[in-house]
Design a protein around this motif. Structure first.
Motif, short mmCIF file in Angstrom:
data_model
loop_
_atom_site.label_atom_id
_atom_site.label_comp_id
_atom_site.label_asym_id
_atom_site.label_seq_id
_atom_site.Cartn_x
_atom_site.Cartn_y
_atom_site.Cartn_z
N ALA A 292 7.25 64.02 36.20
CA ALA A 292 8.67 63.69 36.06
C ALA A 292 8.92 62.19 36.13
N ASP B 115 14.94 57.92 32.10
CA ASP B 115 16.02 58.56 32.86
C ASP B 115 16.80 59.60 32.06
N ASP B 116 17.16 59.23 30.80
CA ASP B 116 18.02 60.11 30.01
C ASP B 116 17.29 61.32 29.45
N ARG C 251 16.76 66.81 27.24
CA ARG C 251 16.05 66.50 28.48
C ARG C 251 14.93 67.51 28.72
N ILE D 196 10.15 60.69 43.26
CA ILE D 196 11.39 60.42 42.54
C ILE D 196 12.42 59.77 43.44
N ASP E 145 23.00 57.99 38.42
CA ASP E 145 22.40 59.33 38.39
C ASP E 145 23.39 60.36 38.93
N CYS F 198 24.88 57.86 43.84
CA CYS F 198 24.86 59.00 42.91
C CYS F 198 26.25 59.59 42.75
N LEU G 205 15.22 63.25 31.41
CA LEU G 205 14.73 64.05 32.54
C LEU G 205 15.86 64.81 33.23
N LEU H 268 16.73 58.66 43.28
CA LEU H 268 17.98 58.69 42.51
C LEU H 268 18.91 57.63 43.08
N ARG I 206 19.57 59.88 35.34
CA ARG I 206 18.82 61.04 35.81
C ARG I 206 19.78 62.11 36.29
#
Ligand SMILES: [Zn+2]
Length: 550
Positions: A285, A290-291, A251, A319, A325, A353, A293, A321, A226
């Motif tokens: 969303a 993941d890939d 995306r 959401i 991400d 992240c 968005l 993360l 993400r």
């Protein structure tokens, strides 16, 4: 009320020359007044008891019968964010570009005053008369659509009020800064230029939005997992660049945060985002792989209630993360916000992240303000006789003044509340008027130095203690006094019982005559309570006492 009959042209900043840049500028022409911009500032760590600050408009409010209008140069919060709070005090016509007007209409609507306000949407690059003020808007590049400088022609000469601007050969949205227009003004003769100093300490050029688009496209293409990008909501060119980069990487894009959704609506209303598909909302969303968005979110300045702060704290309902991400800050740190931003960054790191901030390897942000070479170019074109640096701390204003001097302009360093007479000669500060900051506190405006915020500041650092005391006719304490001390002691903590016992004993020991009189007893009991607390916490909290005679 004062009735100055001054025949002159003067410039008065009531906000915007200090560290907290909330712009409210006034021009006075033979006694008639024009306001330019009306923005908010953030209290930050300097004023923790006040989240949002607005300029104190008292001077202007007293003279609003002579105020012919408020002109907005662009749609940034520090230029129009205070209109909804202050307009009810000023009640003058507003003038703004189509995009700024769209942003303003939303704010005035939320405040419930849209129906009362006369808001004129002015076509871009127009020339118009507002009272005796002959105004010409000149288009400038900035980090928001439709930013404009304002040339004010008067019998004393022309003033150029630049607003926020930069030079960018390819700003992506709207034309580059109207250098030909500025050169024409320069040939006509400019008495004074009131100009942006934000980046007066930065060498070279601010860089181009087009370069940011390239950098974002390359960066986002190679990311897995993400991706979230934080930027300013009204930077429509940036939001479009992020969106195009996302689409190129396969995306889809969701907007997180109310100010982004508002800016999106204002942008589409005024003809921007024409070939950008509608953004996904927060609920949609969560269903994307993941890939596929990318989310654009508010919170690049670490604002505690923003989408990004919630994501970082893992309290966002839609959401989360983590490992794998990436979060990109497509923004700079505004001075004063460093701590808040670092806290959000650390939380994101802790969640696993990858965090990318603008640097030479990832040029994912450029400033919207002119660096030194851009300032030099403008001085070269406009050749003003006098220069009034605004928008920056003292060191920025000083550096700007030195640069202006190199181009033969006479600089004038002034502070909020200084009325600078620009004509007739001599150009000098002719009076100093009331200025300052007010805190927006719910529906009220409170003076920062006033009692209410003073009390809140004390509660914030020293806590508050409220005691309730029942006494009989003779002033003898009945039952156990009640003590609440939120922010100082837990509910029911033993210390509060001891303080209550101390208070009862101290009151019962007071002279009988004093105990019979309410006001004297209340004051004496309050002093006793303060003593009992001070002994235990070695602080001076705000102390209140309620006395009940039963
Ligand atoms: Zn701006």
């Amino acid at each position: 009320m004062t009735f100055e009959t001054t025949d002159d042209l003067a410039f008065l900043p009531l906000g915007g020359t200090g560290e907290i840049g909330m712009n409210l500028n006034v021009y006075r022409l033979d006694g008639t007044l024009l306001a330019v911009d009306c923005g908010i500032g953030f209290g930050g760590s300097e004023f923790p008891e006040a989240e949002i600050l607005v300029p104190d408009p008292a001077w202007l409010v007293e003279r609003r019968d002579r105020l012919v209008g408020l002109v907005i140069t662009h749609a940034h919060e520090d230029h129009l964010g205070a209109v909804a709070s202050l307009w009810p005090l000023l009640r003058c016509p507003l003038y703004a570009s189509p995009f700024a007007a769209a942003v303003l209409r939303r704010k005035l609507g939320e405040a419930g005053i849209l129906g009362e306000v006369k808001l004129h949407t002015v076509p871009l690059a127009s020339r118009l008369l507002v009272g005796p003020f002959d105004l010409q808007f000149l288009r400038v590049a900035h980090s928001v659509p439709e930013a404009q400088a304002l040339a004010i022609r008067t019998p004393y000469g022309t003033v150029l009020h630049t607003g926020d601007w930069k030079l960018d050969a390819d700003p992506l949205i709207g034309p580059p800064t109207d250098e030909a227009g500025f050169a024409a003004l320069g040939r006509e003769g400019v008495l004074a230029m009131v100009c942006d100093s934000t980046n007066a300490l930065v060498d070279g050029f601010s860089g181009s939005e087009a370069g940011v688009r390239v950098a974002l496209t390359e960066l986002i293409a190679e990311l897995k997992g993400r991706v979230a990008v934080a930027c300013f909501a009204t930077n429509v060119a940036r939001v479009e660049s992020i969106t195009r980069a996302a689409m190129a990487a396969g995306r889809r894009v969701a907007l997180f945060g109310r100010s982004l959704r508002n800016a999106d609506a204002a942008a589409r209303e005024t003809g921007y985002f024409k070939d950008i598909p509608p953004f996904l909302d927060e609920e949609e969303a969560g269903y994307l792989p993941d890939d596929e968005l990318l989310i654009i979110c508010t919170g690049s300045q670490g604002e505690p209630r923003s989408a990004l702060a919630k994501i970082a704290a893992d309290t966002h309902p839609q959401i989360s993360l983590g490992e794998g991400d990436t979060v990109i800050f497509s923004s700079r740190m505004i001075p004063g916000n460093e701590k808040a931003i670092m806290a959000v960054e650390s939380a994101l790191f802790r969640a696993g992240c990858r965090v990318i901030t603008p640097d030479s390897e990832h040029p994912v942000h450029v400033s919207g303000h002119p660096a030194k070479e851009e300032l030099r170019r403008l001085y070269d074109l406009v050749k003003p006789r006098h220069a009034v640096p605004v928008h920056g701390e003292w060191r920025h204003l000083q550096q700007h003044a030195a640069l202006a001097r190199d181009f033969g302009a006479i600089p004038h360093l002034i502070e909020d509340g200084d009325m600078l007479r620009l004509g007739p000669d001599p150009v000098e500060v002719c009076e100093t008027v009331q200025s300052g900051k007010l805190a927006v506190d719910g529906a009220r405006l409170l003076p920062l130095e006033g009692n209410v915020l003073g009390a809140r500041r004390r509660m914030l650092f020293n806590g508050v203690v409220v005691g309730s005391l029942a006494v009989d006719e003779a002033g003898r304490v009945r039952g156990q006094p009640q003590i609440s001390a939120p922010g100082l002691f837990d509910q029911g903590e033993e210390a509060t019982n001891q303080i209550a016992t101390d208070l009862a004993r101290l009151v019962n020991d007071m002279p009988a005559g004093l105990r019979r009189e309410d006001t004297a007893l209340r004051e004496a009991a309050r002093t006793a309570l303060r003593k009992a607390i001070g002994r235990r916490v070695r602080k001076r909290p705000l102390v209140e006492l309620h006395l009940l005679r039963v």
